[in-house]
Design a protein around this motif. Structure first.
Motif, PDB file in Angstrom:
ATOM      1  N   MET A  96       0.837  -1.183   0.000  1.00  8.80           N
ATOM      2  CA  MET A  96       0.000   0.000   0.000  1.00  8.80           C
ATOM      3  C   MET A  96       0.880   1.243   0.000  1.00  8.80           C
ATOM      4  SD  MET A  96      -3.162   0.458  -0.193  1.00  8.80           S
ATOM      5  CE  MET A  96      -2.923   2.096   0.425  1.00  8.80           C
ATOM      6  N   ILE A  97       0.529   2.173  -0.845  1.00 12.00           N
ATOM      7  CA  ILE A  97       1.313   3.398  -0.986  1.00 12.00           C
ATOM      8  C   ILE A  97       0.388   4.600  -0.838  1.00 12.00           C
ATOM      9  CG2 ILE A  97       2.776   4.755  -2.527  1.00 12.00           C
ATOM     10  CD1 ILE A  97       3.322   1.980  -3.968  1.00 12.00           C
ATOM     11  N   LEU A  98       0.680   5.472   0.138  1.00 17.24           N
ATOM     12  CA  LEU A  98      -0.057   6.728   0.292  1.00 17.24           C
ATOM     13  C   LEU A  98       0.820   7.859  -0.213  1.00 17.24           C
ATOM     14  CD1 LEU A  98      -2.436   8.469   1.309  1.00 17.24           C
ATOM     15  CD2 LEU A  98      -1.252   8.577   3.522  1.00 17.24           C
ATOM     16  N   LEU A 118      11.368   4.015  -3.763  1.00 13.06           N
ATOM     17  CA  LEU A 118      10.102   3.795  -3.038  1.00 13.06           C
ATOM     18  C   LEU A 118       9.706   2.324  -3.077  1.00 13.06           C
ATOM     19  CD1 LEU A 118       6.805   5.817  -3.207  1.00 13.06           C
ATOM     20  CD2 LEU A 118       6.796   3.367  -3.598  1.00 13.06           C
ATOM     21  N   LEU A 119       9.737   1.739  -4.245  1.00  9.06           N
ATOM     22  CA  LEU A 119       9.263   0.360  -4.389  1.00  9.06           C
ATOM     23  C   LEU A 119      10.161  -0.622  -3.653  1.00  9.06           C
ATOM     24  CD1 LEU A 119       8.102   0.442  -8.112  1.00  9.06           C
ATOM     25  CD2 LEU A 119       6.672   0.367  -6.070  1.00  9.06           C
ATOM     26  N   VAL A 170       3.572   2.417   2.902  1.00  5.55           N
ATOM     27  CA  VAL A 170       4.604   3.454   2.837  1.00  5.55           C
ATOM     28  C   VAL A 170       3.926   4.777   2.495  1.00  5.55           C
ATOM     29  CG1 VAL A 170       6.501   1.910   2.229  1.00  5.55           C
ATOM     30  CG2 VAL A 170       5.143   2.945   0.422  1.00  5.55           C
ATOM     31  N   ILE A 171       4.431   5.853   3.093  1.00  7.28           N
ATOM     32  CA  ILE A 171       3.832   7.176   2.945  1.00  7.28           C
ATOM     33  C   ILE A 171       4.891   8.150   2.441  1.00  7.28           C
ATOM     34  CG2 ILE A 171       2.704   9.091   4.161  1.00  7.28           C
ATOM     35  CD1 ILE A 171       1.763   7.008   6.258  1.00  7.28           C
ATOM     36  N   VAL A 185      -2.856   5.322  -3.167  1.00 10.76           N
ATOM     37  CA  VAL A 185      -3.873   6.302  -2.800  1.00 10.76           C
ATOM     38  C   VAL A 185      -3.200   7.668  -2.779  1.00 10.76           C
ATOM     39  CG1 VAL A 185      -5.476   7.116  -1.043  1.00 10.76           C
ATOM     40  CG2 VAL A 185      -5.217   4.657  -1.447  1.00 10.76           C
ATOM     41  N   LEU A 186      -3.643   8.551  -3.646  1.00  8.43           N
ATOM     42  CA  LEU A 186      -3.128   9.925  -3.687  1.00  8.43           C
ATOM     43  C   LEU A 186      -4.193  10.851  -3.111  1.00  8.43           C
ATOM     44  CD1 LEU A 186      -1.283  11.724  -6.559  1.00  8.43           C
ATOM     45  CD2 LEU A 186      -3.351  12.756  -5.602  1.00  8.43           C
TER      46      LEU A 186
END
Length: 305
Positions: free
Chosen positions: A1-3, A190-191, A200-201, A244-245
């Protein structure tokens, strides 16, 4: 999950005063089916992507502001309502303590899950008198309340984090030995980190800074870098990754003004176009972000267990 938290980006009009419409955004346009990041693009885009119109005012009069908007994003609670007003800039002590009592990191920890803040800090940041007095951002206050370590310059140079500006160009002005990278390289970093965590945010705030300054040259850099960053991230993420942006308030979508705006902000979900419907809400607003993230992490853990 990426914010991906991007500061000061509202869903504006298709007009000459909206840099997110006027400036070239080839990757955003591709992802949105040929549309720019504007209010008219709201809706489901394909089978696994949705752009939601998100209320940043939260039932409180006045222009939405950074401190309370970010506090809401990071806690899932209505910060301007709790504080009695929208609060700008860095959070005052009362709001800072309110954030530190319960936030996304602590909620993840209680479930036995791991969340991390991708942004890296310099040693100089924590030596500043203002920082020592507690004048830190909402994102920093939330992180410091958790058991998750802070990423520093050493992690940045090792590719174990990302600087707030993506390419390190603002950092290189202060520390010339720091190599500037491309937005696509930042995506790889990031990945690499994301594989070790449930969430990760990353926080990007130059968009809000450029809007306040009404700096069209800076805005061009902001939009170009962020478009490339987002495009590469979507192209390189794994099939079960969800992005999620979200933004905290409008600003940079109207270059005519130096203040924030009352425009709704985006919640852009890439990788799962349906889970948002499982979140109880009367109106989609910033309080919905934390419940959405928790539900998405829960679903992924069930799927991969």
């Amino acid at each position: 999950m990426i914010l991906l938290f991007i500061d000061g980006v509202g869903l504006g009009e298709e007009s000459d005063h909206n840099p997110w419409y006027v400036r070239p955004t080839p990757h955003i346009d591709r992802l949105l089916g040929g549309r720019s990041l504007v209010r008219s693009a709201v809706g489901q885009i394909g089978s696994d992507m949705v752009l939601l119109e998100t209320d940043a005012s939260l039932g409180v009069p006045g222009l939405p502001q950074s401190a309370t908007g970010q506090a809401t994003i990071f806690t899932g609670r209505n910060a301007p309502k709790a504080m009695g007003a929208h609060q700008s800039g860095l959070p005052f002590q009362r709001l800072r303590k309110w954030v530190q009592t319960d936030n996304i990191y602590l909620q993840m920890e209680r479930r036995g899950w791991r969340a991390t803040f991708l942004n890296c800090y310099t040693p100089e940041y924590f030596q500043r008198p203002a920082t020592r007095r507690g004048w830190v951002s909402v994102s920093t206050a939330a992180l410091l309340s958790s058991r998750e370590p802070v990423r520093m310059l050493s992690e940045l140079l090792a590719g174990k984090g990302v600087y707030h500006d993506l390419t390190r160009w603002t950092l290189a002005r202060k520390i010339p030995d720091v190599p500037v990278i491309e937005p696509e390289t930042a995506v790889d970093h990031l990945l690499d980190v994301a594989r070790q965590y449930d969430l990760v945010i990353h926080e990007y705030f130059l968009s809000d800074f450029a809007g306040h300054k009404q700096d069209e040259n800076l805005m061009q850099t902001v939009i170009d870098h962020y478009d490339r960053w987002l495009g590469a991230l979507v192209d390189r993420k794994q099939a079960d990754d969800v992005i999620v942006l979200v933004s905290d308030h409008g600003n940079s979508e109207d270059i005519r003004v130096s203040t924030h705006t009352n425009n709704p902000v985006p919640t852009w979900i890439i990788g799962d176009a349906h889970t948002w419907r499982e979140i109880p809400h009367q109106k989609w607003d910033l309080t919905c972000i934390v419940p959405l993230l928790l539900r998405l992490v829960e679903k992924r853990r069930i799927t991969t267990s």
